[in-house]
Design an enzyme around this catalytic site. Sequence first.
Site, PDB file in Angstrom:
ATOM      1  CB  SER A 191      41.073  32.776  29.657  1.00 50.02           C
ATOM      2  OG  SER A 191      40.931  33.487  28.285  1.00 50.02           O
ATOM      3  CG  HIS A 219      41.516  32.958  33.626  1.00 44.14           C
ATOM      4  ND1 HIS A 219      40.205  32.418  34.167  1.00 44.14           N
ATOM      5  CD2 HIS A 219      41.588  33.501  32.591  1.00 44.14           C
ATOM      6  CE1 HIS A 219      39.406  33.070  33.095  1.00 44.14           C
ATOM      7  NE2 HIS A 219      39.980  33.876  32.295  1.00 44.14           N
ATOM      8  CE  LYS A 248      38.910  36.550  34.153  1.00 44.18           C
ATOM      9  NZ  LYS A 248      39.895  37.181  33.374  1.00 44.18           N
TER      10      LYS A 248
HETATM   11  C1  PLP Z   1      39.912  38.540  32.288  1.00 46.92           C
HETATM   12  C2  PLP Z   1      41.381  38.599  31.721  1.00 46.92           C
HETATM   13  C3  PLP Z   1      41.848  39.963  31.568  1.00 46.92           C
HETATM   14  C4  PLP Z   1      41.188  41.197  31.940  1.00 46.92           C
HETATM   15  O1  PLP Z   1      40.875  41.421  33.294  1.00 46.92           O
HETATM   16  P1  PLP Z   1      39.981  42.721  33.699  1.00 46.92           P
HETATM   17  O2  PLP Z   1      40.331  42.819  35.105  1.00 46.92           O
HETATM   18  O3  PLP Z   1      38.578  41.778  33.798  1.00 46.92           O
HETATM   19  O4  PLP Z   1      39.904  43.785  32.952  1.00 46.92           O
HETATM   20  C5  PLP Z   1      42.977  39.961  31.018  1.00 46.92           C
HETATM   21  N1  PLP Z   1      43.795  39.105  30.676  1.00 46.92           N
HETATM   22  C6  PLP Z   1      43.512  37.661  30.942  1.00 46.92           C
HETATM   23  C7  PLP Z   1      44.245  36.332  30.596  1.00 46.92           C
HETATM   24  C8  PLP Z   1      42.173  37.491  31.483  1.00 46.92           C
HETATM   25  O5  PLP Z   1      41.773  36.252  31.339  1.00 46.92           O
END
Ligand code: PLP
Length: 402
Positions: A191, A219, A248
């Site tokens: 990310s 992502h 996301k």
């Molecule tokens: C955003 C993200 C998370 C966390 O996700 P949430 O649902 O906001 O807790 C976990 N792993 C990766 C790779 C992320 O980008």
Amino acid sequence: MDGMTEEFRNHLDGILAEIEAEGLTKRERLITSAQAGRVSVRRDGEEREVINLCANNYLGLANHPRLIEAATRAMSDHGYGMASVRFICGTQDLHRELETALAQFLGHDDAILFAACFDANGGLFEPLLTEEDAVVSDSLNHASIIDGIRLCKARRYRFANCDMDDLESKLKEARAAGARFIMIATDGVFSMDGTLAKLPDIARLAKKYDAVVMVDDCHATGIIGSKGAGTPSHHGVEVDIITGTLGKALGGALGGYVAASKPVINLLRQRARPYLFSNALPPTVVAASIEALKLVEEGDMLRKQLFDATNYWRAGLSKLGFTLLPGEHPIVPVMLGDARLSQEMSQQLYQRGVYVVGFIYPVVPLGAARIRTQMNAALTREDLDTALAAFAEVGRQLGVIT
Ligand SMILES: *Cc1c(COP(=O)(O)O)cnc(C)c1O
């Protein structure tokens, strides 16, 4: 007693002062509108509209009328809150509907919802692996994977980011140490960099060393691969376990999940601590996520908009002379190195109506500070041109470009 409290507070203030002195303090902006391509931000009593280049709102669904309608409908027929964990009285028809839809979309037997992907990753490893087993994890994996692995008793191995030789040597080590089961854990997309894991090589090595593959596709789900099915689909490989987020591309509210074979999901339902001991997702979020999945499946046009914007933005920044990390993902990091410079640059961009954030230690390695820009389908060409002009002006002023 009081003295102790005083001392403790001073101690914490000291740490905060250090963070501040190193230029590492993160400050939050107050957004007063819905999440979108442009957002209103309030500061010092002044309201300002800015172009938002830092949301994970890849498909622009965070404020989509169909999601709002689904959430509103769910609120009136399924209520506001669950007031229970899933196994007591927190499972509605909607929860199972979403789990089934996610599993089907991702090509697995079943799925299980969590309050966040942080919890999905936090709860995944401990029930599945014991001290007889091993986890081999990419060094740039998300914090939640690192924490989840810490909570399980398996032996831990770390390989250098996307370094397949190092992965193989760690797999050999784990086998030589007599590991019963080995799990390889990786982000599908890293990310901070926007690079994709080398899943075809990982799958080949997994087969050679008889390892299980877990991919966190936060992502990627919704945007990468056929119909947005994620990095395994993009690379044409199968993996054993997928974790992901509803926070996301899939609407951006909150919630996480694991999709995998029946025994994995069934055991997580019995043993995953964040699932057993934390509240069920509210009906609004669950219903809107079901709708988001439909929009994702019909979303070829949205993905085209997203990747057109990405190509345009990357080309524009490159032409101006900024140092970018190479790639095709809508995450486009503008590399600056110095934490203070990244803070100063994001500050000045904000003054010119562009909302970006400097990413600094500990979120990225020391000396690798950057402004991580992210494209989404809600941004117009005009937004991008305005933002490019602001980057040009500020970049020159700060000596980042000539
Ligand atoms: C955003 C993200 C998370 C966390 O996700 P949430 O649902 O906001 O807790 C976990 N792993 C990766 C790779 C992320 O980008």
